[in-house]
Design an enzyme around this catalytic site. Sequence first.
Site, short mmCIF file in Angstrom:
data_model
loop_
_atom_site.label_atom_id
_atom_site.label_comp_id
_atom_site.label_asym_id
_atom_site.label_seq_id
_atom_site.Cartn_x
_atom_site.Cartn_y
_atom_site.Cartn_z
N GLU A 96 4.78 24.58 -15.50
CA GLU A 96 4.66 23.35 -16.28
C GLU A 96 5.97 22.56 -16.41
O GLU A 96 5.96 21.34 -16.58
CB GLU A 96 4.12 23.67 -17.67
CG GLU A 96 2.63 24.03 -17.72
CD GLU A 96 2.34 25.47 -17.36
OE1 GLU A 96 1.18 25.89 -17.45
OE2 GLU A 96 3.30 26.20 -17.00
N GLU A 144 -2.41 31.92 -17.77
CA GLU A 144 -2.62 32.11 -19.21
C GLU A 144 -3.96 32.78 -19.48
O GLU A 144 -4.09 33.57 -20.42
CB GLU A 144 -2.52 30.77 -19.92
CG GLU A 144 -1.09 30.22 -19.90
CD GLU A 144 -0.97 28.85 -20.52
OE1 GLU A 144 -0.14 28.68 -21.44
OE2 GLU A 144 -1.70 27.93 -20.08
#
Length: 259
Positions: free
Chosen positions: A132, A112
Amino acid sequence: MPLTGGEIRLDYGHDGRVAYLTLDHGKFNIITWETRQVMADRFAEIDADNKVQVVVIKGDGEHFSSGGDIAGFMEVDPIDFTDLGQNVTAPSRSPKPVIAAVDGYCFGVGFELALSSDIRLATERSEFALPEMRLGMIPGSGGTQRLARLIGLSRAKYHVMTASRIKAQQALDWGLVAGLQPDRAALDAEVERVVTTLLGFSPLAARTAKEVLDKGIDAPLYSGIELERKAYSMLRSSKDFAEGVAAFGEKRAPKFQGR
């Protein structure tokens, strides 16, 4: 403690015109809660420095970053996640061009961070992932939205929902990275080549190009074109544009001042 540790070193090069941010937290450069805030602090300092024209983010370990401090997140009060991503995604809000130099793993929040940068360059051994889902979670620092905008909704859904890795060549083919190099030494050389190129341009034009691209991509086409037109008109009155035109006519290198 799980939530602390790690550093983001800030060094300068090219007579202070380039800021180098180096993730420094062991082999995998795990990003802790503390590291997230350090990133925001580093960019606050960089953004306030008018001399800095380009920013480079890289990892000091064997990998760019394997992601966040998973166990440590259980120590954070849920209310504190409200502003998750506002710190580690500081590159996206910086007015300066930001290059992410990726070698090895680029996972989770590390991915990210790279996604929030403007230009991603990588090595052939690099791998990208948002894992995730394996934890019963989803990316929380812009990963779903930025990845979808870069590689398309269908591909992003597959890789987010299956937590699958994206290999380096695939990342290049999809436009996720702008270039691949065989090893870290070659990556460093390519980063410096791009840095030198950016330093030769007007800082004002670079800042404007980043803003128009970022804001225009989420707007209807007509609105994006209108934004571009107005930005073009603004730059037309700048001293840097006048210098660029003069230098072109005189067959010399321009001396831009960022105004």
